[in-house]
Every structure is written in C-alpha cells, then in structure tokens.
Design a protein around this motif. Sequence first.
Motif, PDB file in Angstrom:
ATOM      1  N   LYS A 100     -12.833 -23.472  12.164  1.00  0.00           N
ATOM      2  CA  LYS A 100     -11.996 -24.652  12.420  1.00  0.00           C
ATOM      3  C   LYS A 100     -12.027 -25.667  11.260  1.00  0.00           C
ATOM      4  N   ARG A 101     -11.917 -25.164  10.056  1.00  0.00           N
ATOM      5  CA  ARG A 101     -11.880 -26.047   8.898  1.00  0.00           C
ATOM      6  C   ARG A 101     -10.485 -26.660   8.764  1.00  0.00           C
ATOM      7  N   ASP A 102     -10.435 -27.923   8.521  1.00  0.00           N
ATOM      8  CA  ASP A 102      -9.162 -28.642   8.420  1.00  0.00           C
ATOM      9  C   ASP A 102      -8.664 -28.581   6.975  1.00  0.00           C
ATOM     10  N   TRP A 103      -8.336 -27.366   6.542  1.00  0.00           N
ATOM     11  CA  TRP A 103      -7.867 -27.162   5.168  1.00  0.00           C
ATOM     12  C   TRP A 103      -6.353 -27.054   5.155  1.00  0.00           C
ATOM     13  N   MET A 104      -5.776 -27.379   4.015  1.00  0.00           N
ATOM     14  CA  MET A 104      -4.337 -27.201   3.839  1.00  0.00           C
ATOM     15  C   MET A 104      -4.046 -25.715   3.589  1.00  0.00           C
ATOM     16  N   PRO A 105      -2.833 -25.246   3.913  1.00  0.00           N
ATOM     17  CA  PRO A 105      -2.498 -23.831   3.685  1.00  0.00           C
ATOM     18  C   PRO A 105      -2.731 -23.385   2.253  1.00  0.00           C
ATOM     19  N   ASP A 106      -2.474 -24.263   1.288  1.00  0.00           N
ATOM     20  CA  ASP A 106      -2.634 -23.892  -0.114  1.00  0.00           C
ATOM     21  C   ASP A 106      -4.098 -23.767  -0.518  1.00  0.00           C
ATOM     22  N   ASP A 107      -5.020 -24.189   0.342  1.00  0.00           N
ATOM     23  CA  ASP A 107      -6.432 -24.007   0.031  1.00  0.00           C
ATOM     24  C   ASP A 107      -6.817 -22.528   0.042  1.00  0.00           C
ATOM     25  N   ILE A 108      -6.085 -21.741   0.809  1.00  0.00           N
ATOM     26  CA  ILE A 108      -6.271 -20.285   0.803  1.00  0.00           C
ATOM     27  C   ILE A 108      -4.881 -19.669   0.609  1.00  0.00           C
ATOM     28  N   PRO A 109      -4.362 -19.670  -0.608  1.00  0.00           N
ATOM     29  CA  PRO A 109      -2.997 -19.187  -0.835  1.00  0.00           C
ATOM     30  C   PRO A 109      -2.880 -17.681  -0.610  1.00  0.00           C
ATOM     31  N   MET A 110      -1.767 -17.294  -0.030  1.00  0.00           N
ATOM     32  CA  MET A 110      -1.485 -15.879   0.222  1.00  0.00           C
ATOM     33  C   MET A 110      -0.707 -15.307  -0.957  1.00  0.00           C
ATOM     34  N   PRO A 111      -1.186 -14.229  -1.579  1.00  0.00           N
ATOM     35  CA  PRO A 111      -0.459 -13.640  -2.713  1.00  0.00           C
ATOM     36  C   PRO A 111       0.940 -13.177  -2.298  1.00  0.00           C
ATOM     37  N   LYS A 112       1.876 -13.356  -3.194  1.00  0.00           N
ATOM     38  CA  LYS A 112       3.230 -12.877  -2.945  1.00  0.00           C
ATOM     39  C   LYS A 112       3.297 -11.402  -3.282  1.00  0.00           C
ATOM     40  N   LYS A 113       3.738 -10.620  -2.311  1.00  0.00           N
ATOM     41  CA  LYS A 113       3.819  -9.174  -2.523  1.00  0.00           C
ATOM     42  C   LYS A 113       5.137  -8.826  -3.214  1.00  0.00           C
ATOM     43  N   PRO A 114       5.083  -8.024  -4.265  1.00  0.00           N
ATOM     44  CA  PRO A 114       6.333  -7.599  -4.905  1.00  0.00           C
ATOM     45  C   PRO A 114       7.122  -6.700  -3.963  1.00  0.00           C
ATOM     46  N   PHE A 115       8.435  -6.899  -3.959  1.00  0.00           N
ATOM     47  CA  PHE A 115       9.280  -6.085  -3.085  1.00  0.00           C
ATOM     48  C   PHE A 115       9.674  -4.803  -3.812  1.00  0.00           C
ATOM     49  N   ARG A 116       9.363  -3.686  -3.206  1.00  0.00           N
ATOM     50  CA  ARG A 116       9.719  -2.396  -3.788  1.00  0.00           C
ATOM     51  C   ARG A 116      10.417  -1.553  -2.729  1.00  0.00           C
ATOM     52  N   LEU A 117      11.509  -0.941  -3.126  1.00  0.00           N
ATOM     53  CA  LEU A 117      12.191  -0.028  -2.225  1.00  0.00           C
ATOM     54  C   LEU A 117      11.371   1.258  -2.093  1.00  0.00           C
ATOM     55  N   PRO A 118      11.219   1.764  -0.884  1.00  0.00           N
ATOM     56  CA  PRO A 118      10.455   3.000  -0.722  1.00  0.00           C
ATOM     57  C   PRO A 118      11.186   4.191  -1.337  1.00  0.00           C
ATOM     58  N   VAL A 119      10.406   5.144  -1.834  1.00  0.00           N
ATOM     59  CA  VAL A 119      10.983   6.391  -2.332  1.00  0.00           C
ATOM     60  C   VAL A 119      11.230   7.281  -1.120  1.00  0.00           C
ATOM     61  N   VAL A 120      12.487   7.594  -0.874  1.00  0.00           N
ATOM     62  CA  VAL A 120      12.852   8.295   0.359  1.00  0.00           C
ATOM     63  C   VAL A 120      13.122   9.770   0.078  1.00  0.00           C
ATOM     64  N   LEU A 121      12.568  10.623   0.922  1.00  0.00           N
ATOM     65  CA  LEU A 121      12.818  12.059   0.828  1.00  0.00           C
ATOM     66  C   LEU A 121      14.196  12.390   1.371  1.00  0.00           C
ATOM     67  N   SER A 122      14.828  13.389   0.799  1.00  0.00           N
ATOM     68  CA  SER A 122      16.097  13.875   1.324  1.00  0.00           C
ATOM     69  C   SER A 122      15.819  14.761   2.542  1.00  0.00           C
ATOM     70  N   PRO A 123      16.823  15.007   3.379  1.00  0.00           N
ATOM     71  CA  PRO A 123      16.600  15.911   4.522  1.00  0.00           C
ATOM     72  C   PRO A 123      16.101  17.286   4.086  1.00  0.00           C
ATOM     73  N   GLU A 124      16.610  17.778   2.953  1.00  0.00           N
ATOM     74  CA  GLU A 124      16.182  19.085   2.459  1.00  0.00           C
ATOM     75  C   GLU A 124      14.713  19.054   2.040  1.00  0.00           C
ATOM     76  N   GLU A 125      14.304  17.945   1.416  1.00  0.00           N
ATOM     77  CA  GLU A 125      12.900  17.821   1.005  1.00  0.00           C
ATOM     78  C   GLU A 125      11.983  17.733   2.213  1.00  0.00           C
ATOM     79  N   VAL A 126      12.417  17.013   3.250  1.00  0.00           N
ATOM     80  CA  VAL A 126      11.607  16.924   4.459  1.00  0.00           C
ATOM     81  C   VAL A 126      11.427  18.304   5.084  1.00  0.00           C
ATOM     82  N   ALA A 127      12.526  19.059   5.183  1.00  0.00           N
ATOM     83  CA  ALA A 127      12.465  20.396   5.776  1.00  0.00           C
ATOM     84  C   ALA A 127      11.531  21.308   4.969  1.00  0.00           C
TER      85      ALA A 127
END
Length: 261
Positions: A100-127
Amino acid sequence: MQLLFAALHPFTSQRSFIMTPLRQRMLEDMGIRNLAENTQLSYLQQVSLYARHFERSPEALGPQEVRDYQVHLTKTRKLAPSSVSIATAALRFLYKVTLKRDWMPDDIPMPKKPFRLPVVLSPEEVAHFLACVDSLKQRTILTTAYAAGLRVSEATHLKVTDVDSQRMMLRVDQGKGSRDRYVMLSPRLLEALRSYWKIVRPKTWLFPGHIPGRPITTDAVGLACRKAQRAAGIAKPITPHSLRHAFATHLLESGTDVRRI
C-alpha cells in the motif's frame, strides 16, 4: 541475511519459498483478486529475484531501487520489454496492493512493448506441420488448438465431457481471465477427436498426461511442437500459440465476420 522473499531459481529448483509474513500477505492479496495460478507463481518469483538482487527485504526498498532494478534487467541482463513488463507488474502489485505504498504510477514505469505482427502459417503449412507430429495424442491436441483457436493451456485441460457433439461446441472451463466459454467444434475436428478417442479411450481428461489423474502438460505439447517443426522443415516460428493466430487469420481470410472471430 534472511530475506523476506527467498530466491527461487526459475522452473528448476525444488526449493520452496520461505513462508514469511510478506509473502503470505501478497499470496492472500492475489488470491482475493482471483489472479490465475501461473500469474501468482510468476509474481512471487519476480519479487524473490528482486529481493535477491539487493539482498534486502522489498519493504526496505523504494522507487530508486525499482528503477535501478529495471535498468539492470534492461541493460545488464538485456531482457526483452515483455520480460521486464512481467517483473514490473509483480513489483507494482507488491508495492501498490500488498504494501500500500502511495507512489505515483511513474514511480514504477511500465515498459512500452513494441508492436509486431505475428508470423502466420498458411493453411498448407499448418496441414504439413500437423502431418509431421508423430504422436497421435500430440497431433490431436495441436489440431484441436488450431481448429478451435484454443490457448495451449485450454487445450490441455479439456475433459471428455467438454465435447458437445449435439451442439457442435467445445466447452472451455476457466480459460484466461477465469472465464468459461464455448467455442466452435467443426465436423472435421469432431471426426478427429472421435478417431482419437476410439484408440486412446481417455476417461476424464481428453488428453491425459503421464501422471495418473492429471492432464498432459503444456511443456510436453511445446516439445512436440518443436520436434514437428524440425521434421516439417518450416522456417517460420511455430508454437502452439502460432496455431491460434493461424486459426483467427484463416477464418478472417475465408470471410468470417470479425465479431464472430
């Protein structure tokens, strides 16, 4: 010096945490909020590593030590933002909720995650990939993860009674966020599950593990996935979660309404 949180080597050490008032309180706080079991274990582990790094109780540390630890994870250990985020979330819970520490949100900053599109398999590759899975059980569970768009933890915890052939649905019991839901059961998946059942004859868990009364582990499925990828000779990264991405993408490409997906 005995820490309030004892160190635990990730996933390998058989030593348990020393039960201390602080750990017990944090465990109770997470239980009250119904955090998933894996989340609770991860948070306890991250706080233990944090305490071990400074060789002091987390109660005696403040925002400067949190910042120094994040720098250590980023610069020295060179962890990815997603890994640093897990440690940060654990420390935020510890200091905001349990202590219950009364800290500001920036006292424990959350890293920004880079947005990456997933590499998607084709239906043929899945099969082709699924055809390279040499175990019937593993091939059926990976087929289920793909055909129903399940997380690997959801697929491993399916029970025989979760297959509803009358309504053509699969029941997912306590999936992510502790929510029950139903997902589609296609005729081809039902056929594959019936063929599997006739040979294996599972009783309670649809995909039983080596330990009696327990389902197959997600680690075992991940190992089978890596083995099949090598056999298939597919350069794209393949994990059980890749099949979930492929499921959604293939539905979208086939014209399924995005709200339904």
